[in-house]
Design a protein around this motif. Structure first.
Motif, mmCIF file in Angstrom:
data_model
loop_
_atom_site.group_PDB
_atom_site.id
_atom_site.type_symbol
_atom_site.label_atom_id
_atom_site.label_comp_id
_atom_site.label_asym_id
_atom_site.label_seq_id
_atom_site.Cartn_x
_atom_site.Cartn_y
_atom_site.Cartn_z
ATOM 1 N N SER A 104 -20.738 -27.450 -8.692
ATOM 2 C CA SER A 104 -20.468 -28.891 -8.638
ATOM 3 C C SER A 104 -21.137 -29.613 -9.804
ATOM 4 C CB SER A 104 -20.948 -29.474 -7.302
ATOM 5 O OG SER A 104 -22.358 -29.522 -7.225
ATOM 6 N N LEU A 105 -22.287 -29.107 -10.236
ATOM 7 C CA LEU A 105 -22.968 -29.709 -11.383
ATOM 8 C C LEU A 105 -22.263 -29.355 -12.687
ATOM 9 C CD1 LEU A 105 -26.653 -29.043 -10.291
ATOM 10 C CD2 LEU A 105 -25.566 -31.282 -10.497
ATOM 11 N N ARG A 106 -21.725 -28.151 -12.757
ATOM 12 C CA ARG A 106 -21.012 -27.730 -13.967
ATOM 13 C C ARG A 106 -19.785 -28.598 -14.233
ATOM 14 N NH1 ARG A 106 -22.297 -22.254 -11.954
ATOM 15 N NH2 ARG A 106 -23.641 -21.199 -13.501
ATOM 16 N N VAL A 107 -19.048 -28.893 -13.163
ATOM 17 C CA VAL A 107 -17.794 -29.633 -13.338
ATOM 18 C C VAL A 107 -17.977 -31.137 -13.162
ATOM 19 C CG1 VAL A 107 -16.473 -27.651 -12.552
ATOM 20 C CG2 VAL A 107 -17.101 -29.416 -10.904
ATOM 21 N N GLY A 108 -19.163 -31.559 -12.696
ATOM 22 C CA GLY A 108 -19.396 -32.970 -12.453
ATOM 23 C C GLY A 108 -19.914 -33.706 -13.671
ATOM 24 N N LYS A 109 -20.347 -34.917 -13.454
ATOM 25 C CA LYS A 109 -20.775 -35.780 -14.554
ATOM 26 C C LYS A 109 -22.291 -35.801 -14.745
ATOM 27 C CE LYS A 109 -20.811 -39.814 -11.467
ATOM 28 N NZ LYS A 109 -20.272 -41.166 -11.217
ATOM 29 N N TRP A 110 -23.021 -35.057 -13.900
ATOM 30 C CA TRP A 110 -24.484 -35.124 -13.938
ATOM 31 C C TRP A 110 -25.071 -33.922 -14.661
ATOM 32 C CZ3 TRP A 110 -22.928 -35.237 -8.368
ATOM 33 C CH2 TRP A 110 -22.558 -36.522 -7.961
ATOM 34 N N PHE A 111 -25.803 -34.188 -15.717
ATOM 35 C CA PHE A 111 -26.554 -33.131 -16.395
ATOM 36 C C PHE A 111 -27.828 -32.893 -15.603
ATOM 37 C CE2 PHE A 111 -29.707 -32.076 -19.883
ATOM 38 C CZ PHE A 111 -29.332 -30.729 -19.938
ATOM 39 N N TRP A 112 -28.151 -31.655 -15.335
ATOM 40 C CA TRP A 112 -29.252 -31.333 -14.425
ATOM 41 C C TRP A 112 -30.602 -31.909 -14.859
ATOM 42 C CZ3 TRP A 112 -32.955 -28.308 -16.821
ATOM 43 C CH2 TRP A 112 -32.538 -27.564 -17.932
ATOM 44 N N ALA A 113 -30.849 -32.003 -16.160
ATOM 45 C CA ALA A 113 -32.143 -32.497 -16.639
ATOM 46 C C ALA A 113 -32.192 -34.016 -16.778
ATOM 47 C CB ALA A 113 -32.500 -31.851 -17.971
ATOM 48 N N GLY A 114 -31.095 -34.699 -16.490
ATOM 49 C CA GLY A 114 -31.082 -36.150 -16.558
ATOM 50 C C GLY A 114 -31.416 -36.674 -17.932
ATOM 51 N N ARG A 115 -32.347 -37.623 -17.980
ATOM 52 C CA ARG A 115 -32.722 -38.226 -19.264
ATOM 53 C C ARG A 115 -33.762 -37.397 -20.014
ATOM 54 N NH1 ARG A 115 -35.173 -41.950 -15.552
ATOM 55 N NH2 ARG A 115 -33.502 -43.432 -15.935
ATOM 56 N N LEU A 116 -34.242 -36.316 -19.405
ATOM 57 C CA LEU A 116 -35.233 -35.471 -20.050
ATOM 58 C C LEU A 116 -34.557 -34.348 -20.828
ATOM 59 C CD1 LEU A 116 -37.836 -35.043 -17.152
ATOM 60 C CD2 LEU A 116 -37.630 -36.908 -18.817
ATOM 61 N N ASP A 117 -35.304 -33.725 -21.738
ATOM 62 C CA ASP A 117 -34.771 -32.515 -22.351
ATOM 63 C C ASP A 117 -35.089 -31.331 -21.433
ATOM 64 O OD1 ASP A 117 -37.344 -31.309 -23.008
ATOM 65 O OD2 ASP A 117 -37.478 -32.664 -24.717
ATOM 66 N N ASP A 118 -34.532 -30.172 -21.745
ATOM 67 C CA ASP A 118 -34.655 -29.012 -20.860
ATOM 68 C C ASP A 118 -36.110 -28.645 -20.594
ATOM 69 O OD1 ASP A 118 -32.008 -29.171 -21.794
ATOM 70 O OD2 ASP A 118 -31.698 -27.023 -21.525
ATOM 71 N N ALA A 119 -36.911 -28.604 -21.652
ATOM 72 C CA ALA A 119 -38.305 -28.196 -21.505
ATOM 73 C C ALA A 119 -39.096 -29.193 -20.669
ATOM 74 C CB ALA A 119 -38.948 -28.018 -22.871
ATOM 75 N N GLU A 120 -38.872 -30.480 -20.922
ATOM 76 C CA GLU A 120 -39.583 -31.506 -20.146
ATOM 77 C C GLU A 120 -39.263 -31.387 -18.661
ATOM 78 O OE1 GLU A 120 -39.976 -35.316 -23.159
ATOM 79 O OE2 GLU A 120 -38.044 -34.931 -22.204
#
Length: 306
Positions: A20-36
């Motif tokens: 659902s996250l892959r096809v949806g509009k929400w990036f899992w890390a939100g406003r942060l970068d991956d490492a943060e």
């Protein structure tokens, strides 16, 4: 070989949420970068590198997601074996979901839809995300077992904290609820402390002296006596059985806390209690505390109106 702990959130549920996250509009890390984002959950410096140029996973993420973001796809995190979100502990998976909707990570406008989506898929495995506390007016979500009746009981407990004007009791309630999944031992220890605090509040309100040395069963017994909840031959069988059960419940909470809860140093081989055991302890403690407090309120009201 270390035995993997049992998970209740199935691989099917996890895959569905990730899809659902892959096809949806929400990036899992939100406003942060991956490492943060990942550093809020994992110690990346303690995880191995898959790139010989780096000593640990933090270097991998820096190179392949920050410097060269085209190296790894956005959904790389769902299948990376080092993070093991697909098969790892329920607590880690749920923490990942909660962090995705944390105020630091996500705009409030997206939170309701994301939580509703997660909860729809988690329901079949008996979990849900719920508001645990607020930060500057923004909701912070926790993961909990979704059992019927829990919300009403906790609402009663919070009403008591308000009546006592006690931030201490309110904090105990938050700790109980928030730690059932991630730290069952802390939830169990906090459930005992919650009942202790209510008993002390009732006794102080009734000007019943305490030595300060009462153990937990003794404190509850003293509160029962102050509320005239004594087991005696004149009580009918049902009432006598119920009041006798209070003593059993009190002893059980105290013993459970001593065995697996916080407050005593456990043996090195002591394993963490299941979340279901913590939920049971919390529900029992809340039910006992609410019963004692409501009995106190009712008898005080009757006395005032006499």
């Amino acid at each position: 070989m270390k035995q993997r702990q049992r998970n209740y959130i199935t691989e099917a549920t996890r895959r569905t949420i990730f899809d659902s996250l892959r096809v949806g509009k929400w990036f899992w890390a939100g406003r942060l970068d991956d490492a943060e984002f990942l550093s809020r959950i994992f110690d990346l410096a303690s995880l191995p590198s898959s790139d010989s140029r780096h000593a640990d996973m933090s270097g991998d993420v820096w190179r392949h997601r920050l410097i060269n973001p085209e190296d790894w796809p956005d959904d790389w995190v769902f299948s990376d074996d080092r993070l093991d979100l697909m098969h790892g502990p329920d607590e880690t998976f749920l923490k990942f979901l909660c962090e995705m909707v944390h105020p630091v990570v996500r705009d409030e406008a997206d939170v309701d839809d994301m939580v509703a989506s997660f909860n729809r898929y988690l329901a079949s495995d008996g979990y849900r995300l719920a508001v645990g506390e607020t930060m500057s007016g923004r909701r912070i979500f926790i993961a909990e077992l979704a059992l019927a009746g829990a919300d009403g009981a906790l609402a009663d407990a919070r009403r008591i904290a308000d009546a006592l004007s006690s931030s201490h009791v309110a904090a105990q309630i938050t700790r109980m609820r928030a730690n059932i999944v991630p730290d069952a031992s802390l939830a169990i220890g906090s459930s005992k402390e919650f009942v202790e605090s209510l008993c002390k509040g009732i006794l102080d309100a009734r000007r019943v002296p305490r030595t300060g040395k009462e153990d937990f069963p003794g404190l509850v017994s003293l509160t029962r006596e102050a509320l005239s909840l004594k087991v005696n031959p004149k009580s009918d069988a049902t009432l006598r059985s119920m009041l006798g059960a209070l003593g059993t419940i009190t002893n059980s909470i105290a013993e459970l806390r001593g065995q697996v809860g916080t407050g005593h140093g456990g043996a090195p081989e002591t394993s963490a209690p299941p979340a279901g055991v913590a939920r049971l302890a919390v529900n029992v403690a809340v039910a006992l505390g609410v019963f004692l407090w409501e009995t106190h309120e009712a008898s005080a009201d009757n006395h005032d109106s006499a």
